[in-house]
Design an enzyme around this catalytic site. Structure first.
Site, PDB file in Angstrom:
ATOM      1  N   PHE A 119       0.867  -1.266   0.180  1.00  0.00           N
ATOM      2  CA  PHE A 119       0.011  -0.055   0.149  1.00  0.00           C
ATOM      3  C   PHE A 119       0.711   1.369  -0.072  1.00  0.00           C
ATOM      4  CE2 PHE A 119      -4.713   0.683   1.259  1.00  0.00           C
ATOM      5  CZ  PHE A 119      -5.018  -0.542   0.463  1.00  0.00           C
ATOM      6  N   GLN A 232      -8.061  14.458   3.551  1.00  0.00           N
ATOM      7  CA  GLN A 232      -7.165  13.710   2.601  1.00  0.00           C
ATOM      8  C   GLN A 232      -8.259  13.550   1.338  1.00  0.00           C
ATOM      9  OE1 GLN A 232      -6.769   9.148   3.137  1.00  0.00           O
ATOM     10  NE2 GLN A 232      -4.787   9.922   2.946  1.00  0.00           N
ATOM     11  N   HIS A 234      -8.437  11.388  -1.891  1.00  0.00           N
ATOM     12  CA  HIS A 234      -7.871  10.217  -2.203  1.00  0.00           C
ATOM     13  C   HIS A 234      -7.610  10.257  -3.938  1.00  0.00           C
ATOM     14  CE1 HIS A 234      -7.333   6.061  -3.441  1.00  0.00           C
ATOM     15  NE2 HIS A 234      -7.558   5.664  -2.001  1.00  0.00           N
ATOM     16  N   LEU A 244     -14.948   5.314  -4.742  1.00  0.00           N
ATOM     17  CA  LEU A 244     -13.539   5.022  -4.562  1.00  0.00           C
ATOM     18  C   LEU A 244     -12.976   3.902  -5.588  1.00  0.00           C
ATOM     19  CD1 LEU A 244     -11.055   5.612  -2.738  1.00  0.00           C
ATOM     20  CD2 LEU A 244     -11.674   3.451  -1.276  1.00  0.00           C
ATOM     21  N   GLU A 247      -6.508   1.980  -3.284  1.00  0.00           N
ATOM     22  CA  GLU A 247      -5.403   1.946  -3.376  1.00  0.00           C
ATOM     23  C   GLU A 247      -4.896   0.605  -3.710  1.00  0.00           C
ATOM     24  OE1 GLU A 247      -3.393   4.719  -0.828  1.00  0.00           O
ATOM     25  OE2 GLU A 247      -2.054   3.271  -0.038  1.00  0.00           O
ATOM     26  N   ARG A 278      -0.949   9.276  -0.380  1.00  0.00           N
ATOM     27  CA  ARG A 278      -2.055   9.836  -1.210  1.00  0.00           C
ATOM     28  C   ARG A 278      -1.924  11.036  -1.279  1.00  0.00           C
ATOM     29  NH1 ARG A 278      -6.687   6.279   2.064  1.00  0.00           N
ATOM     30  NH2 ARG A 278      -5.911   4.329   1.035  1.00  0.00           N
ATOM     31  N   HIS A 343     -11.875  12.021   0.786  1.00  0.00           N
ATOM     32  CA  HIS A 343     -11.817  10.607   1.275  1.00  0.00           C
ATOM     33  C   HIS A 343     -11.909  10.561   2.591  1.00  0.00           C
ATOM     34  CE1 HIS A 343     -11.522   6.502   0.875  1.00  0.00           C
ATOM     35  NE2 HIS A 343     -10.141   6.553   1.409  1.00  0.00           N
ATOM     36  N   ARG A 381      -2.822  10.506   6.336  1.00  0.00           N
ATOM     37  CA  ARG A 381      -3.209   9.223   6.826  1.00  0.00           C
ATOM     38  C   ARG A 381      -2.666   8.022   5.389  1.00  0.00           C
ATOM     39  NH1 ARG A 381      -7.432   4.956   5.806  1.00  0.00           N
ATOM     40  NH2 ARG A 381      -8.598   6.181   4.416  1.00  0.00           N
TER      41      ARG A 381
HETATM   42  C1  LIG Z   1     -14.889   4.255   0.243  1.00  0.00           C
HETATM   43  C2  LIG Z   1     -14.064   4.186   1.303  1.00  0.00           C
HETATM   44  C3  LIG Z   1     -13.140   3.011   1.718  1.00  0.00           C
HETATM   45  C4  LIG Z   1     -12.030   3.042   2.737  1.00  0.00           C
HETATM   46  N1  LIG Z   1     -11.040   2.003   2.627  1.00  0.00           N
HETATM   47  C5  LIG Z   1     -10.121   1.776   3.749  1.00  0.00           C
HETATM   48  C6  LIG Z   1      -9.329   0.724   3.768  1.00  0.00           C
HETATM   49  O1  LIG Z   1      -9.381  -0.019   2.799  1.00  0.00           O
HETATM   50  N2  LIG Z   1      -8.709   0.634   4.780  1.00  0.00           N
HETATM   51  C7  LIG Z   1      -8.559   1.546   6.033  1.00  0.00           C
HETATM   52  O2  LIG Z   1      -8.050   1.327   6.963  1.00  0.00           O
HETATM   53  N3  LIG Z   1      -9.574   2.572   5.716  1.00  0.00           N
HETATM   54  C8  LIG Z   1     -10.359   2.502   4.765  1.00  0.00           C
HETATM   55  N4  LIG Z   1     -11.413   3.693   4.818  1.00  0.00           N
HETATM   56  C9  LIG Z   1     -11.520   4.473   6.083  1.00  0.00           C
HETATM   57  C10 LIG Z   1     -12.396   3.602   7.066  1.00  0.00           C
HETATM   58  O3  LIG Z   1     -13.489   3.018   6.253  1.00  0.00           O
HETATM   59  C11 LIG Z   1     -13.191   4.501   7.875  1.00  0.00           C
HETATM   60  O4  LIG Z   1     -12.280   5.496   8.548  1.00  0.00           O
HETATM   61  C12 LIG Z   1     -13.671   3.959   9.021  1.00  0.00           C
HETATM   62  O5  LIG Z   1     -14.446   2.727   8.570  1.00  0.00           O
HETATM   63  C13 LIG Z   1     -14.566   4.528  10.118  1.00  0.00           C
HETATM   64  O6  LIG Z   1     -14.941   3.865  10.997  1.00  0.00           O
HETATM   65  P1  LIG Z   1     -15.650   4.530  12.305  1.00  0.00           P
HETATM   66  O7  LIG Z   1     -16.099   3.398  13.248  1.00  0.00           O
HETATM   67  O8  LIG Z   1     -14.953   5.521  12.868  1.00  0.00           O
HETATM   68  O9  LIG Z   1     -17.010   5.067  11.543  1.00  0.00           O
HETATM   69  P2  LIG Z   1     -18.215   4.486  10.517  1.00  0.00           P
HETATM   70  O10 LIG Z   1     -17.948   3.222  10.249  1.00  0.00           O
HETATM   71  O11 LIG Z   1     -18.504   5.622   9.642  1.00  0.00           O
HETATM   72  O12 LIG Z   1     -19.591   4.395  11.610  1.00  0.00           O
HETATM   73  C14 LIG Z   1     -20.126   5.644  12.028  1.00  0.00           C
HETATM   74  C15 LIG Z   1     -21.090   5.297  13.061  1.00  0.00           C
HETATM   75  O13 LIG Z   1     -21.813   6.522  13.599  1.00  0.00           O
HETATM   76  C16 LIG Z   1     -23.286   6.578  13.495  1.00  0.00           C
HETATM   77  N5  LIG Z   1     -23.629   7.806  13.650  1.00  0.00           N
HETATM   78  C17 LIG Z   1     -23.311   8.864  12.892  1.00  0.00           C
HETATM   79  N6  LIG Z   1     -23.900   9.918  13.200  1.00  0.00           N
HETATM   80  C18 LIG Z   1     -24.917   9.534  14.465  1.00  0.00           C
HETATM   81  C19 LIG Z   1     -25.761  10.229  15.053  1.00  0.00           C
HETATM   82  N7  LIG Z   1     -26.331  11.570  14.680  1.00  0.00           N
HETATM   83  N8  LIG Z   1     -26.550   9.588  15.596  1.00  0.00           N
HETATM   84  C20 LIG Z   1     -26.458   8.273  15.714  1.00  0.00           C
HETATM   85  N9  LIG Z   1     -25.484   7.682  15.176  1.00  0.00           N
HETATM   86  C21 LIG Z   1     -24.752   8.283  14.331  1.00  0.00           C
HETATM   87  C22 LIG Z   1     -23.461   5.777  12.302  1.00  0.00           C
HETATM   88  O14 LIG Z   1     -24.877   5.235  11.937  1.00  0.00           O
HETATM   89  C23 LIG Z   1     -22.243   4.707  12.315  1.00  0.00           C
HETATM   90  O15 LIG Z   1     -22.978   3.600  12.783  1.00  0.00           O
HETATM   91  C24 LIG Z   1     -12.240   3.845   3.434  1.00  0.00           C
HETATM   92  C25 LIG Z   1     -13.178   5.090   3.646  1.00  0.00           C
HETATM   93  C26 LIG Z   1     -14.047   5.117   2.445  1.00  0.00           C
HETATM   94  C27 LIG Z   1     -14.869   5.994   2.482  1.00  0.00           C
END
Ligand SMILES: Cc1cc2nc3c(=O)[nH]c(=O)nc-3n(C[C@H](O)[C@H](O)[C@H](O)COP(=O)(O)OP(=O)(O)OC[C@H]3O[C@@H](n4cnc5c(N)ncnc54)[C@H](O)[C@@H]3O)c2cc1C
Length: 570
Positions: A119, A232, A234, A244, A247, A278, A343, A381
């Site tokens: 990566f 970031q 992407h 997306l 990568e 990135r 991203h 990142r």
């Molecule tokens: C398309 C894409 C691909 C990616 N691929 C990778 C990868 O391959 N490797 C990597 O390391 N990272 C990757 N990332 C980044 C990574 O996926 C995220 O940073 C990470 O999954 C975020 O997890 P989280 O638990 O912080 O939030 P999330 O998984 O976004 O969860 C947020 C939660 O908060 C809840 N929520 C939000 N607001 C409220 C509210 N007002 N009230 C109640 N609930 C709420 C939502 O319902 C959800 O359950 C990618 C990101 C994207 C956009």
């Protein structure tokens, strides 16, 4: 009004929220609220993988957590706090093995070991993956484990505001989306795990739910935003829709070409080429387009054709589907059209400057995952480090709180008073939105997103940033007069979009202000008027607060460590 009480309440059912909830529900009465059904959380969209120095490949044998930490700190342009980075990289192999033992279906090598791919910015192939649907696999695994463990779920509940009693967090008010009723959740510990906020930009890889509600709620409760200028972009999002293109596609050997059929990355990162971090690849693409070597003044080509049909079908099936369905291009036969797009949010809810990663200035309020700024990614990142961050710090925070024990509760009359005051404020806000006849929220939202894309993008400069700051100040005023078109609160998506916009505008304003304040170029923040990194003045975190006169910036030192601050070369 319905009142619920828990030892600990987690907002967000993505990977970070679920991993914390899994740990905490082993001993405490823990609940998760989520505005969507847990497995629809945005973690499920993650494609490429999760980093850990397992050394499973021959060419990765020499990899160690220390090399992983070095790559992360260098990738961050030295803004990451090195103690947090070291901790995350040391935990990484344990967390991936834990996922494996929970049943996560990782892709495998012939030997049966977990497969790893190269990566960007990584010295060794250390990204573990499940095809190109890693997030989906990990999220379902954690969801199954959390349900099995008895974690309580409130699906489709929307965090509106936090409330504080005796200077400590005491609970939050949520909207039950189906019933349209406000519910009070009382808890002495609240963990915000609400994910990223890419949707403040008009063009983003993020889902529509990524609106920064947790960041906004914490900010309204007096907790600063940290490092929000570091956005970031992407390098490879699908031209037109900005979906997306992982990568992992370059990790598997994809090449980037300009319209002159040149692999232009040789000019900016002759060693790392397409696998530079990135921020560097995104700027290289943008430069090709600006200088007329792109296609249609908008994109470049990501060519996978030389990888062969078998490898593309096995390792990148999702990318092939996306390209066919959304762009009419089969990457087995033709290059994919790609352009940079918003991203990931390196910044987020500010945390304290101690070893208790995730603790905010407000006693009892914690934060993990993309909505937080711990700061493990600094100014940029590395791919594969975010999934890692969610699980490492989710588990860590769960264990830390269990060790700490439950705090002494505030008096119930104080809690009740704080709760009632907050509900009263929310009711008044809802009523105002019902009665207003001003701007349409969608117009405010569109102008906000377009302004950020146009003036606070890959390349930034003073005049543009000033324009962005002025527009956003005006939009804050416009937002005061927005209305919701129907008073029926059940499944009222107009109301939800307004609540989201309330937080998004604050984050957008803080992003534009800190981008103007930081007169240097570091990681993802590139100022054409200050193209050089300036460690003497800006090797600091930005902390944005609101006082009665508006937004204010303070700084916090970066925690340096064993890796000396150097020039970044790839
Ligand atoms: C398309 C894409 C691909 C990616 N691929 C990778 C990868 O391959 N490797 C990597 O390391 N990272 C990757 N990332 C980044 C990574 O996926 C995220 O940073 C990470 O999954 C975020 O997890 P989280 O638990 O912080 O939030 P999330 O998984 O976004 O969860 C947020 C939660 O908060 C809840 N929520 C939000 N607001 C409220 C509210 N007002 N009230 C109640 N609930 C709420 C939502 O319902 C959800 O359950 C990618 C990101 C994207 C956009």
């Amino acid at each position: 009004m319905n009142i619920e009480e828990f030892d600990v309440l987690i907002v967000g059912a993505g990977l970070s929220g679920l991993r914390a909830g899994l740990e905490l529900s082993k001993k405490w009465n823990a609940a998760v609220i989520s505005k969507v059904f847990p497995v629809r959380s945005h973690s499920g969209a993650a494609q490429g993988g999760i980093n850990a120095a397992l050394g499973n490949l021959e060419e990765g044998k020499e990899d160690t957590p220390k090399s992983h930490a070095f790559d992360t700190v260098k990738g961050s342009d030295y803004l990451a706090d090195q103690d947090v980075v070291m901790f995350m990289c040391e935990e990484a192999p344990k967390i991936v093995i834990e996922f494996e033992s929970m049943g996560a279906p990782f892709s495998r090598l012939e030997s049966g070991l977990i497969a790893q791919r190269p990566f960007g910015g990584a010295g060794f192939p250390r990204t573990c993956y499940a095809g190109d649907r890693t997030g989906h696999a990990l999220l379902h695994t954690l969801n199954e484990q959390s349900v099995r463990n008895g974690l309580t779920f409130f699906d489709e509940y929307f965090l509106v505001d936090l409330f504080i009693a005796e200077g400590k967090i005491a609970g939050l008010i949520a909207l039950d989306i189906a019933k349209g009723e406000l519910v009070s959740f009382r808890s002495p510990y609240i963990i915000l795990a609400t994910g990223g906020f890419g949707r403040i930009f008009k063009y983003s890889t993020n889902a529509v739910i990524n609106t920064g509600d947790g960041v906004g709620a914490a900010f309204r409760a007096g907790v600063p935003m940290q490092d929000v200028e570091f956005v970031q972009f992407h390098p490879t999002t699908l031209y037109g829709t900005n979906i997306l293109i992982t990568e992992g596609a370059r990790g598997e050997g994809g090449y980037l070409f300009n319209s002159k059929s040149e692999r232009f990355m040789k000019n900016t990162a002759p060693k790392a080429m397409e696998l530079a971090p990135r921020d560097i690849v995104a700027r290289a693409i943008e430069t090709e387009v600006i200088e007329g070597r792109g296609f249609e003044d908008a994109y470049v080509h990501l060519d996978l054709t030389h990888l062969g049909a078998e490898r593309i079908k096995e390792r990148l099936p999702g990318i092939r589907e996306i390209s066919i369905y959304f762009a009419g291009v089969d990457p087995i036969e033709q290059p994919i059209l790609v352009q940079p797009g918003q991203h990931y949010s390196m910044g987020g809810i500010g945390t304290k400057f101690n070893g208790d990663y995730g603790e905010t200035d407000l006693s009892g309020l914690y934060t993990i995952g993309e909505c937080s700024c711990l700061s493990v990614h600094g100014a940029n990142r590395l791919g594969g480090n975010s999934l890692l961050e969610t699980a490492v710090f989710g588990r860590y925070l769960g264990r830390t709180l269990l060790k700490k024990g439950l705090p002494k509760k505030s008096s119930s009359s104080d809690i009740k008073a704080a709760e009632e005051k907050t509900i009263d404020k929310i009711e008044k806000l809802f009523k105002k939105w019902d009665q207003n006849s001003g701007k349409k929220p969608v117009d405010v939202r569109n102008e906000m997103g377009e302004t950020l894309n146009r003036y606070v993008g890959v390349y930034r400069q003073k005049d543009d940033l000033e324009k962005a700051n002025n527009v956003l100040k005006r939009l804050q005023k416009d937002f005061l007069s927005v209305h919701v078109s129907t008073e029926d609160r059940r499944f009222n998506y107009g109301l939800l979009r307004n609540l989201e916009l309330r937080s998004m505008i604050d984050i957008a304003e803080a992003t534009a202000l800190s981008s103007l304040w930081r007169k240097e170029s570091r990681g993802a923040h590139f100022r054409t008027d200050y193209p050089i990194r300036n460690d003497d003045e800006y090797l600091v975190h930005t902390m944005v607060y609101r006082n009665k006169d508006g937004l204010k910036i303070k700084t916090k030192p970066v925690k340096l460590g064993i890796f000396a601050v150097k020039e970044r070369k790839y």
